[in-house]
Write a protein that holds these residues in place. Sequence first.
Motif, short mmCIF file in Angstrom:
data_model
loop_
_atom_site.label_atom_id
_atom_site.label_comp_id
_atom_site.label_asym_id
_atom_site.label_seq_id
_atom_site.Cartn_x
_atom_site.Cartn_y
_atom_site.Cartn_z
N SER A 178 -7.73 19.50 -5.84
CA SER A 178 -6.79 20.53 -6.27
C SER A 178 -7.41 21.90 -6.00
N TRP A 179 -6.60 22.92 -5.76
CA TRP A 179 -7.13 24.25 -5.46
C TRP A 179 -7.88 24.84 -6.64
N HIS A 180 -7.63 24.34 -7.85
CA HIS A 180 -8.33 24.89 -9.01
C HIS A 180 -9.48 23.99 -9.48
N ASP A 181 -9.83 23.03 -8.67
CA ASP A 181 -10.98 22.17 -8.97
C ASP A 181 -12.25 22.88 -8.54
N THR A 182 -13.19 23.13 -9.47
CA THR A 182 -14.40 23.89 -9.13
C THR A 182 -15.63 23.00 -8.96
N THR A 183 -15.45 21.70 -8.98
CA THR A 183 -16.62 20.83 -8.82
C THR A 183 -17.10 20.88 -7.36
N ALA A 239 -34.33 35.76 -15.32
CA ALA A 239 -35.41 34.78 -15.20
C ALA A 239 -35.36 33.71 -16.27
N THR A 240 -34.52 33.91 -17.28
CA THR A 240 -34.41 32.91 -18.33
C THR A 240 -33.01 32.29 -18.37
N ALA A 241 -32.27 32.45 -17.29
CA ALA A 241 -30.94 31.84 -17.22
C ALA A 241 -31.08 30.32 -17.20
N THR A 242 -30.17 29.65 -17.86
CA THR A 242 -30.18 28.19 -17.84
C THR A 242 -28.93 27.62 -17.17
N ASP A 243 -28.06 28.47 -16.71
CA ASP A 243 -26.97 28.01 -15.84
C ASP A 243 -26.51 29.15 -14.95
N ILE A 244 -25.76 28.82 -13.94
CA ILE A 244 -25.36 29.82 -12.94
C ILE A 244 -24.45 30.89 -13.53
N PHE A 245 -23.76 30.55 -14.61
CA PHE A 245 -22.81 31.50 -15.19
C PHE A 245 -23.51 32.69 -15.82
N GLN A 246 -24.80 32.54 -16.14
CA GLN A 246 -25.56 33.66 -16.70
C GLN A 246 -26.11 34.57 -15.60
N GLU A 247 -25.96 34.17 -14.36
CA GLU A 247 -26.62 34.90 -13.27
C GLU A 247 -25.74 35.97 -12.64
N GLY A 248 -24.50 36.05 -13.02
CA GLY A 248 -23.63 37.09 -12.46
C GLY A 248 -22.28 36.51 -12.06
N LEU A 249 -21.52 37.36 -11.38
CA LEU A 249 -20.15 36.98 -11.00
C LEU A 249 -20.18 36.11 -9.75
N ARG A 250 -19.59 34.92 -9.85
CA ARG A 250 -19.59 33.97 -8.73
C ARG A 250 -18.25 34.04 -8.01
N ILE A 251 -18.33 34.24 -6.70
CA ILE A 251 -17.10 34.46 -5.93
C ILE A 251 -16.99 33.41 -4.83
N PRO A 252 -15.99 32.53 -4.90
CA PRO A 252 -15.74 31.61 -3.78
C PRO A 252 -15.16 32.40 -2.61
N PRO A 253 -15.01 31.83 -1.43
CA PRO A 253 -14.43 32.57 -0.31
C PRO A 253 -13.13 33.25 -0.74
N THR A 254 -13.13 34.56 -0.70
CA THR A 254 -12.05 35.36 -1.27
C THR A 254 -11.71 36.50 -0.33
N LYS A 255 -10.43 36.75 -0.16
CA LYS A 255 -10.01 37.81 0.75
C LYS A 255 -10.22 39.17 0.09
N LEU A 256 -11.05 40.00 0.71
CA LEU A 256 -11.33 41.33 0.18
C LEU A 256 -10.46 42.36 0.90
N PHE A 257 -10.13 42.05 2.14
CA PHE A 257 -9.15 42.86 2.88
C PHE A 257 -8.15 41.91 3.51
N ASP A 258 -6.87 42.23 3.35
CA ASP A 258 -5.81 41.41 3.90
C ASP A 258 -5.14 42.21 5.02
N ARG A 259 -5.34 41.78 6.26
CA ARG A 259 -4.83 42.51 7.44
C ARG A 259 -5.19 44.00 7.37
N GLY A 260 -6.43 44.24 6.95
CA GLY A 260 -6.94 45.62 6.94
C GLY A 260 -6.72 46.36 5.63
N GLU A 261 -5.90 45.81 4.74
CA GLU A 261 -5.64 46.49 3.47
C GLU A 261 -6.50 45.91 2.36
#
Lengths: 65, 616
Positions: free
Chosen positions: A9-14, B145-167
Motif C-alpha cells: 500500500s502507498w502508506h505502508d512504511t515498512t 549521539a544518544t538516539a535509540t531510533d531513527i525518529f529521534q534523528e530528524g525529519l525523514r523524507i521518502p522520495p518526494t517532489k520538491l518542484f513540480d514541473r519547475g514550480e
Amino acid sequence: MAWHELDKSWHDTTVDYCDVCGNLLIARYWSFVEPVGGETRRCCDESCERLFHRLRRIEESAPGS
Amino acid sequence: MTGTPPLADVDRVGLTLLYKRVRNICDEMAFAMMRTAYSPIFSEGLDFSTLVLDRRGRLIATAGINPAMLGASLYAATWIIREVGPENFAEGDVFVHNDPYRGGSHLPEHMMVTPVYRDGELAAFVGNIAHLAEIGGMAPGSFAATATDIFQEGLRIPPTKLFDRGEPVRDVWRIMLANHRTPNNSWGDLHAMLGSLRVGERRVGDLIAERGIDGLNESFEQILDYAEAYMRSEILSLPDGIYTGEDCMEDDGISDRPYWIRSRIIVEGDELIFDYSRSDEQAVGPINAPYVVTLSASLNGLLYVLARDVPVNAGIVRPIKVVAPAGTITCVRLPGPCVGGQTEFQPRIMELVLGQILSQILPERAAAASGNTSLNFLFGGVDPRNGEYYAHYHFEGMGWGGRATSDGNSAQIVPHANCRNTPVEIFETKWPWVHEEYCLNDNTAGAGRHRGGLGVRRVLEVAGDVITVSALSERMKRSPWGLFGGREGSRTRLEVAAAGGEEYETFQDAFGLVSPSKFTNIRLRRGDRVRITSPSGGGYGDPLERDPARVLNDVELGFVSRGSAESVYGVVIAGGSATGDSGQDGSGGGDGAAGDPAVDEAATAELRRVMRDGVA
Ligand SMILES: [Zn+2]
C-alpha cells in the motif's frame, strides 16, 4: 525462481531486505527456493541467488574461514 | 582513460574525452553549490557530491569530493526512479529524499534528482547529495549521539517532489522548513542544491544536443563497461583467497560495550566478495550503518589500493558483492538509529579493508590507521549578536596513518570523507565561540618508518549565554593501530573547563555520561571552555628504520621531541637549542649544546644497534 512485485500500500512504511546480501529491496524482488531445507528466499536479483550458492560452496570447502 | 587497457575494441580516446567532460559537469555543479550555499558545511566543508546518471538512474560520473557518499550515489537515485516510476517524471520535476531506509546514508544527507529531457523524451538524470547542517530531531545539529531510533534523528523524507514541473511544491517546503531549527539556512542550502542541478541539466542538455539521446546513452554504457572491465582486471591481479580482519566501534552512546565488525574478503578470479555476516548485531545507539554505508566503505577501501584511476561509476560494482545481513551493525533494520554510521562506522570499515586486510596482499599500498573518527561536534543556541537561532555540525581534522611511501597527513578530515576544515575566521564570524588555541598536537603521532600525521588541539570559549553541545566520536578507548612494526597513534579527547577554572576534565566525568565520545544536549555557559583533541595516525614500519634526517627535521619542526627521537627512533641529535623538548611526553633529552642541531651518526648507529639487539 521468479520476479515478484513488492505489492505494498502507498502508506505502508515498512522496508524489506535481501535475504542474501542485506540490501534493501525496491519495488520488486527475485525469489528462489533453497535446495537444502526448501525455504523460500527473497533477494535483489539473480546475481544474489548465485551469491547464495557461491557462499554455501565456499563454506563447505573451507568451513569457518 | 589510462592504466589497464580492457575493451580494446572501443574508441578509448573518444570515451576518455566524453568521460572527462561528464566529470567536468559534476565539478561545475559542485562549484555552483559551494558558491551559493548559506552554510559553511557546504561552502567550506564541501560535504556534498554531484552526480550525472543515465536514464535508468545508474551513476555515470561523480565529482571526486565526498567518497563517503559513493554507496548512496550508486543506489539512492535508482531507488527514487524505481519507486516513483520513470513514467511519472516530468520536465522541471525535482525529487528530494534523505531516507537511510531507501538507499540514503543518514538523515542529514539529502539527495536531489532531476530528469533531463529532450523533445519530451527522458535522456538522463542529474543529482546531488549534500549534508544539511540542521534537520531537526533531538539535538541541534541533528547528530543525536544518544538516539535509540531513527525518529529521534530528524525529519525523514521518502522520495518526494520538491518542484513540480519547475514550480515549488509549497506544502512540502513548509513541512520541511517547519521541522528544521535553522530554516533560513535550509532554504539557502536547498536552493544551492537546486542551482547545482540546473547547471548540470544545462550541460547534459548540451551533450544530448551533440550526441542524441541514444548516442549519449550508448557511450554511457561503454563507460560503465570500461569501469567494470578495469575493476575485473585489477581484481584478477590479486591472489585468490579469503582474507579476514576485525575492528570495533568502542560503544554506541547507550551502553559501554564494543560492537565488533568482522570482515572477510573473498577473492575468486575477477570477482570479489566483502562478507560482514559474522559482525555483531545492530547497536541500540546510532553507530549502525545502512547497507549503502557498508557498501561505500568497502568500495572506498578497495579504491584506495586498486584501480586508482578507474572512472568511479556503477560499472565498478558489477564484479563486487557486499554481504551485510540485515539486523547486524553493518546493515541496520528499521527503526534503528544510524546517523553515526556514515561518519564513524564507515572510516572504521574502510581502513579495516585497506589497512588490515588488503595489507596482507598489497603491503606496499596499505596504510596504518588514521585517527579514524570524524569527531563530530555539534552545537546550537540563540546568537546574542542577532537573536537568531543557529546550529552547526563541525567535524575535526586529525592525523592520517603512515604509508609505504610517506608520512600520514596532519590535521586533515578523515580519509573517507575528503571534507575541508572550517577556518577559525568563519567559525567566529558565524557562531558565538572564541578560539583560545588551535594547533597541531605535537609529539603524538604513531612512530614508524613513515610516521602517522598529527592530530590537532582546539580550545573554544563560549561567547554566548548558553550553547547546547553534542558529540559523536570514536577512538577514545582504542588507539589508531600501526602497521608492520609502526606504533599506535594517539586518542581522541573531549574535555571541558568551567568558566573561570583552569582544570579540564572529560565530558564523561564532568556530566556523568555513559560514553566519553557520544553525548547529546549538554548546556554550556558563557566562559566555559571546550578542549577538542583529535587523534594522530598510526605509524607504518619500524621507527628504527626511519631516515635520521627526517627525525631531525621532525624535531626541528617540533613534531617530535628530542627525547622521543632517542627513545623511540634511536636518533641522537647533537648541538642546537632544546627545540622539541616540550613534547607531551616531557622526556626532554639532547644536550642543548650550541651550533646547528645535527644527527650524531655514530651515536645513532650504536643506539639503534642496542635498541634492536638489546645489548649495551
Ligand atoms: Zn541482494
